[in-house]
Design a protein around this motif. Structure first.
Motif, PDB file in Angstrom:
ATOM      1  N   ARG A 160       0.830  -1.214   0.000  1.00  0.00           N
ATOM      2  CA  ARG A 160       0.000   0.000   0.000  1.00  0.00           C
ATOM      3  C   ARG A 160       0.859   1.257   0.000  1.00  0.00           C
ATOM      4  N   LEU A 161       1.984   1.212   0.684  1.00  0.00           N
ATOM      5  CA  LEU A 161       2.908   2.353   0.641  1.00  0.00           C
ATOM      6  C   LEU A 161       3.475   2.533  -0.764  1.00  0.00           C
ATOM      7  N   THR A 162       3.780   1.420  -1.431  1.00  0.00           N
ATOM      8  CA  THR A 162       4.250   1.510  -2.819  1.00  0.00           C
ATOM      9  C   THR A 162       3.186   2.119  -3.720  1.00  0.00           C
ATOM     10  N   TRP A 163       1.937   1.711  -3.526  1.00  0.00           N
ATOM     11  CA  TRP A 163       0.841   2.283  -4.311  1.00  0.00           C
ATOM     12  C   TRP A 163       0.700   3.780  -4.044  1.00  0.00           C
ATOM     13  N   THR A 164       0.856   4.177  -2.800  1.00  0.00           N
ATOM     14  CA  THR A 164       0.743   5.602  -2.469  1.00  0.00           C
ATOM     15  C   THR A 164       1.852   6.412  -3.130  1.00  0.00           C
ATOM     16  N   CYS A 165       3.083   5.930  -3.034  1.00  0.00           N
ATOM     17  CA  CYS A 165       4.203   6.640  -3.675  1.00  0.00           C
ATOM     18  C   CYS A 165       4.040   6.675  -5.189  1.00  0.00           C
ATOM     19  N   TRP A 166       3.558   5.569  -5.764  1.00  0.00           N
ATOM     20  CA  TRP A 166       3.343   5.534  -7.216  1.00  0.00           C
ATOM     21  C   TRP A 166       2.296   6.559  -7.634  1.00  0.00           C
ATOM     22  N   GLY A 167       1.207   6.651  -6.899  1.00  0.00           N
ATOM     23  CA  GLY A 167       0.178   7.621  -7.244  1.00  0.00           C
ATOM     24  C   GLY A 167       0.632   9.052  -7.082  1.00  0.00           C
ATOM     25  N   LEU A 168       1.347   9.361  -5.987  1.00  0.00           N
ATOM     26  CA  LEU A 168       1.834  10.723  -5.795  1.00  0.00           C
ATOM     27  C   LEU A 168       2.855  11.117  -6.847  1.00  0.00           C
ATOM     28  N   ALA A 169       3.709  10.168  -7.239  1.00  0.00           N
ATOM     29  CA  ALA A 169       4.673  10.463  -8.297  1.00  0.00           C
ATOM     30  C   ALA A 169       3.977  10.714  -9.633  1.00  0.00           C
ATOM     31  N   GLY A 170       2.929   9.918  -9.931  1.00  0.00           N
ATOM     32  CA  GLY A 170       2.182  10.151 -11.164  1.00  0.00           C
ATOM     33  C   GLY A 170       1.487  11.506 -11.182  1.00  0.00           C
ATOM     34  N   ILE A 171       0.911  11.891 -10.049  1.00  0.00           N
ATOM     35  CA  ILE A 171       0.261  13.206  -9.964  1.00  0.00           C
ATOM     36  C   ILE A 171       1.283  14.320 -10.152  1.00  0.00           C
ATOM     37  N   ALA A 172       2.483  14.144  -9.570  1.00  0.00           N
ATOM     38  CA  ALA A 172       3.530  15.152  -9.749  1.00  0.00           C
ATOM     39  C   ALA A 172       3.965  15.259 -11.209  1.00  0.00           C
ATOM     40  N   MET A 173       4.035  14.120 -11.922  1.00  0.00           N
ATOM     41  CA  MET A 173       4.376  14.158 -13.344  1.00  0.00           C
ATOM     42  C   MET A 173       3.322  14.909 -14.142  1.00  0.00           C
ATOM     43  N   VAL A 174       2.058  14.640 -13.827  1.00  0.00           N
ATOM     44  CA  VAL A 174       0.982  15.329 -14.538  1.00  0.00           C
ATOM     45  C   VAL A 174       1.060  16.831 -14.288  1.00  0.00           C
ATOM     46  N   TRP A 175       1.284  17.222 -13.060  1.00  0.00           N
ATOM     47  CA  TRP A 175       1.370  18.646 -12.721  1.00  0.00           C
ATOM     48  C   TRP A 175       2.562  19.314 -13.412  1.00  0.00           C
ATOM     49  N   THR A 176       3.681  18.605 -13.503  1.00  0.00           N
ATOM     50  CA  THR A 176       4.892  19.204 -14.074  1.00  0.00           C
ATOM     51  C   THR A 176       4.811  19.331 -15.586  1.00  0.00           C
ATOM     52  N   THR A 177       4.240  18.342 -16.257  1.00  0.00           N
ATOM     53  CA  THR A 177       4.303  18.282 -17.715  1.00  0.00           C
ATOM     54  C   THR A 177       3.122  18.968 -18.392  1.00  0.00           C
ATOM     55  N   THR A 178       1.981  18.996 -17.773  1.00  0.00           N
ATOM     56  CA  THR A 178       0.804  19.593 -18.407  1.00  0.00           C
ATOM     57  C   THR A 178       0.989  21.105 -18.569  1.00  0.00           C
ATOM     58  N   PRO A 179       0.564  21.687 -19.685  1.00  0.00           N
ATOM     59  CA  PRO A 179       0.671  23.147 -19.868  1.00  0.00           C
ATOM     60  C   PRO A 179      -0.077  23.912 -18.788  1.00  0.00           C
ATOM     61  N   ASP A 180       0.329  25.165 -18.589  1.00  0.00           N
ATOM     62  CA  ASP A 180      -0.236  25.972 -17.507  1.00  0.00           C
ATOM     63  C   ASP A 180      -1.739  26.172 -17.645  1.00  0.00           C
ATOM     64  N   ALA A 181      -2.234  26.259 -18.867  1.00  0.00           N
ATOM     65  CA  ALA A 181      -3.653  26.552 -19.058  1.00  0.00           C
ATOM     66  C   ALA A 181      -4.555  25.443 -18.539  1.00  0.00           C
ATOM     67  N   SER A 182      -4.116  24.216 -18.656  1.00  0.00           N
ATOM     68  CA  SER A 182      -4.950  23.075 -18.241  1.00  0.00           C
ATOM     69  C   SER A 182      -4.314  22.259 -17.124  1.00  0.00           C
ATOM     70  N   ARG A 183      -3.311  22.795 -16.459  1.00  0.00           N
ATOM     71  CA  ARG A 183      -2.594  22.032 -15.429  1.00  0.00           C
ATOM     72  C   ARG A 183      -3.492  21.682 -14.251  1.00  0.00           C
ATOM     73  N   THR A 184      -4.276  22.634 -13.784  1.00  0.00           N
ATOM     74  CA  THR A 184      -5.109  22.390 -12.605  1.00  0.00           C
ATOM     75  C   THR A 184      -6.153  21.317 -12.865  1.00  0.00           C
ATOM     76  N   VAL A 185      -6.808  21.396 -14.023  1.00  0.00           N
ATOM     77  CA  VAL A 185      -7.848  20.414 -14.340  1.00  0.00           C
ATOM     78  C   VAL A 185      -7.240  19.031 -14.524  1.00  0.00           C
ATOM     79  N   ALA A 186      -6.113  18.949 -15.226  1.00  0.00           N
ATOM     80  CA  ALA A 186      -5.477  17.645 -15.444  1.00  0.00           C
ATOM     81  C   ALA A 186      -5.034  17.021 -14.126  1.00  0.00           C
ATOM     82  N   THR A 187      -4.466  17.838 -13.230  1.00  0.00           N
ATOM     83  CA  THR A 187      -4.038  17.310 -11.935  1.00  0.00           C
ATOM     84  C   THR A 187      -5.233  16.851 -11.113  1.00  0.00           C
ATOM     85  N   ALA A 188      -6.337  17.601 -11.177  1.00  0.00           N
ATOM     86  CA  ALA A 188      -7.539  17.197 -10.440  1.00  0.00           C
ATOM     87  C   ALA A 188      -8.076  15.869 -10.962  1.00  0.00           C
ATOM     88  N   ILE A 189      -8.057  15.679 -12.280  1.00  0.00           N
ATOM     89  CA  ILE A 189      -8.508  14.394 -12.842  1.00  0.00           C
ATOM     90  C   ILE A 189      -7.596  13.263 -12.382  1.00  0.00           C
TER      91      ILE A 189
END
Length: 246
Positions: free
Chosen positions: A159-188
């Protein structure tokens, strides 16, 4: 004095005598060590009694030597096993399909999460000894394994591995998505990971467990009455005892 003059006879005799004395001392020590009570004799007796004495009663030095030998053997086996596992893992990873990580091939809602992850891995895997395609495949395998194993085993480490995997994926989405749609993509991404966590963290309870000892049957109470007779003068002792008897 002429060159290459032979060594005087007295020096040769002294060297020969010293060698004989050393050999005699070594021979005397060897003989004394094998006598009863000597070092080598006692060690040989410890070795001879070891099979009948067992592990708990055998000499400590034999235990130490046996432990070192077994530990060295285990280390050699572990080293060989690690090499075999690494070679097998390398062959498996190099045999995975070549995924075009840099291309945004996902569609639908999943593309909002998957395409930023692909782009992030492609941009940050240039200096690695493995390809970006292999890194992306490992990323997918880790998430799928953590989801399934967490649902089945309820193991905290998974479960800790799953948590770290999910947080890392969310961080990737936040970093790579353009500024205009970053918030919506991270929320999804957060919403999708939260829904999947309902399966990966099935049965998780954050409340501390309280263990109480339950006894069966009604409690038994033992009463031990004690009669204290106050000290009385000699004349009133008999009357007091008579009253207590009534």
């Amino acid at each position: 004095m002429a060159l290459n003059e032979p060594t005087p006879t007295a020096d040769n005799d002294r060297t020969t005598k010293q060698n004989k004395d050393r050999f005699a001392d070594a021979r005397a020590w060897w003989t004394k060590a094998w006598e009863e009570g000597g070092t080598l004799h006692d060690m040989w007796e410890d070795v001879r009694r070891a099979p009948d004495a067992g592990w708990h009663d055998m000499a400590s030095w034999i235990k130490a030597v046996a432990s070192i030998a077994v530990f060295s053997f285990v280390v050699l086996l572990f080293n060989g096993a690690v090499d075999v596992l690494l070679n097998a893992t390398h062959h498996i990873l190099t045999a995975v399909p070549n995924v075009q990580v840099g291309d945004n091939t996902s569609t639908g809602v999943w593309a909002t999460i998957d395409n930023p992850v692909r782009s992030y891995i492609a941009a940050h895997s240039a200096g690695l000894p493995i390809s970006a395609s292999t890194v992306y495949t490992l990323w997918q395998i880790t998430g799928l394994f953590s989801l399934i194993a967490g649902f089945i085993t309820r193991n905290n480490g998974i479960r800790l591995t799953w948590t770290c995997w999910g947080l890392a994926g969310i961080a990737m989405v936040w970093t790579t998505t353009p500024d205009a749609s970053r918030t919506v993509a991270t929320a999804i991404a957060v919403l999708a990971w939260t829904v999947a966590s309902a399966f990966a963290m099935r049965g998780l309870n954050l409340r501390p467990r309280v263990f109480s000892h339950v006894t069966t049957g009604a409690p038994q109470i033992t009463v031990q009455p004690q009669i204290h007779i106050p000290a009385q003068p000699d004349g009133g002792t008999a009357d007091n005892v008579r009253q207590l008897g009534h």
